[in-house]
Design an enzyme around this catalytic site. Sequence first.
Site, short mmCIF file in Angstrom:
data_model
loop_
_atom_site.label_atom_id
_atom_site.label_comp_id
_atom_site.label_asym_id
_atom_site.label_seq_id
_atom_site.Cartn_x
_atom_site.Cartn_y
_atom_site.Cartn_z
N GLY A 1 -12.94 -2.83 12.27
CA GLY A 1 -13.90 -3.90 12.08
C GLY A 1 -14.06 -4.70 13.36
N ARG B 1 -3.06 8.59 3.82
CA ARG B 1 -3.41 9.40 4.99
C ARG B 1 -2.18 9.95 5.73
NH1 ARG B 1 -7.76 6.11 8.40
NH2 ARG B 1 -6.85 4.31 7.33
N ARG C 1 33.98 11.86 15.48
CA ARG C 1 33.45 11.46 14.17
C ARG C 1 33.86 10.02 13.91
NH1 ARG C 1 35.99 16.24 10.89
NH2 ARG C 1 35.32 15.02 9.09
N ASN D 1 45.40 18.13 8.36
CA ASN D 1 45.47 16.86 7.62
C ASN D 1 45.01 16.96 6.17
OD1 ASN D 1 42.88 17.35 8.71
ND2 ASN D 1 42.28 15.25 8.37
N GLY E 1 0.79 -1.23 0.00
CA GLY E 1 0.00 0.00 0.00
C GLY E 1 0.82 1.28 0.00
N GLY F 1 -6.53 -5.29 -3.18
CA GLY F 1 -7.02 -5.76 -1.90
C GLY F 1 -6.18 -6.84 -1.28
#
Length: 495
Positions: free
Chosen positions: A142, A18, A336, A389, A14, A81
């Site tokens: 449902g 929304r 880092r 560097n 899907g 579906g």
Amino acid sequence: MSNNDLAIVILAAGKGTRLKSSIAKVLHRAGGRTLVEQVVHACTPLKPRETVVVVGHQAEQVMAVVEPLGAVTVLQQPQNGTGHAMQVAKRALGRAKFAIVLAGDAPLVRTETIKALAATHHKGNAAATILSAVVADPTGYGRVVRKSETLVSAIVEESQLTDEQRQINEINSAIYCFTLEKLWPALAQVKPNNAHRELYLTDAIGVLNAKGETVLAHVAEDPREVLGCNTRADLAEVDRVFRERKRTALMDDGVTIQLPETVLIDPEVTAGEDTVIESAVQLLGKTKIGVRCTIRTGSVLRDAILGDDVTVEPHCLVAESRLDDRVIIGPFARLRPDNHVKADARIGNFVELKKSTIGEGTKAMHLSYLGDTKIGKKSNVGAGTITCNYDGFHKYPTTIGNKTFIGSDSTLVAPVRISDGAYIAAGSTITENVPAEALGIARGRQANKPGWAAKKRRELAAAEKPAKRKKKSKSRGPARKSKKSKKSKKSKKRK
């Protein structure tokens, strides 16, 4: 139920309109992973014969996420579906006898719940078993309509509920276990008699009931497990639940977390006993923390490996770096990627490291940048030291030996080597190698000029006097003019 008889089907085709996003719904993140990854990880401990993910919208991106986890993908195009998705997946299921079907956007389901669903299905010799949940507000879901304490008669969508059925608070999760030899004939009878002209698995439940097959429902212990992600608010709630689960698991293993609701921890993070995590900390990726460590307020660790008794002071950033036993860093240190700070070393405030190895017991306490640098044991790096560097084209290494002393505000222009026991005078710009036990000094010679300051002040004072005289002359002008005007008045009177 044998694992060799069980397949997993995850419906992930899907779009998720929304959410109002250009990203497919199942690729949104919650709890440190994409939604579909969370579902795959929940199913992995079951060791099914096959895990099939049905893809559609942004199929290639979803494939790139799930296939490295061992899943097989099948394309549903167009998306007609959930019933149609199962038909698309049929070939990929091979000789599996049972299938657990899950929604790719409902990631909170736990492995224990999926196992319990399969056990209920097998024990009841069912054609289909629904994972349901009992909720306080079932609006939008449902309902599971039962014909007895154990048997289900139908799943009724909210738009079709009678007034009596609206009082039911047991909802359908859209997670099922099917006996496949019973499912395929039932799906063949399902018709797209709905507004979207799609085939739904819920209609297959009705067909199975009509045939007199056994349909059961297993109630999830935690109703939050069935929560889907249809809105941004849903995503936020799902993320909150995942984070809560992870914090609870670490605390159960002996980790102290202060103000736990403020701490964000990814699912693969580990931490040892008696480690203390203060408020507003983020532990991300595959970070691993040893025993008796302290991670103080505001620090962020990503893919970091910490030994035992490590202290991370407030507001440090550590990425893809290793800190050995008893290391202390910060506050406000930035590591880092690709650093290795060895045992008992100390990285202080506002020190930045990149691709550097810091030897045992070495200290760099203040305001320094060390990049592409290797430092030996028990050396001292003074405040304001910079390793230069990068020349605009290439990165170069700096090597500093054991027991060296780098004076404050030194600039080390790479490639350069400072050998064991050497000293660098404060304020030096070092461009050549420094031998062992030598003093490296590279700065302008100081000259003191007696009386220079006093002479300079006299010169400045003399330069200011003419300016003052000019200002005074301007102020006298109007006064002379006023005297002249008085004389003119007297002459007029004499006339």
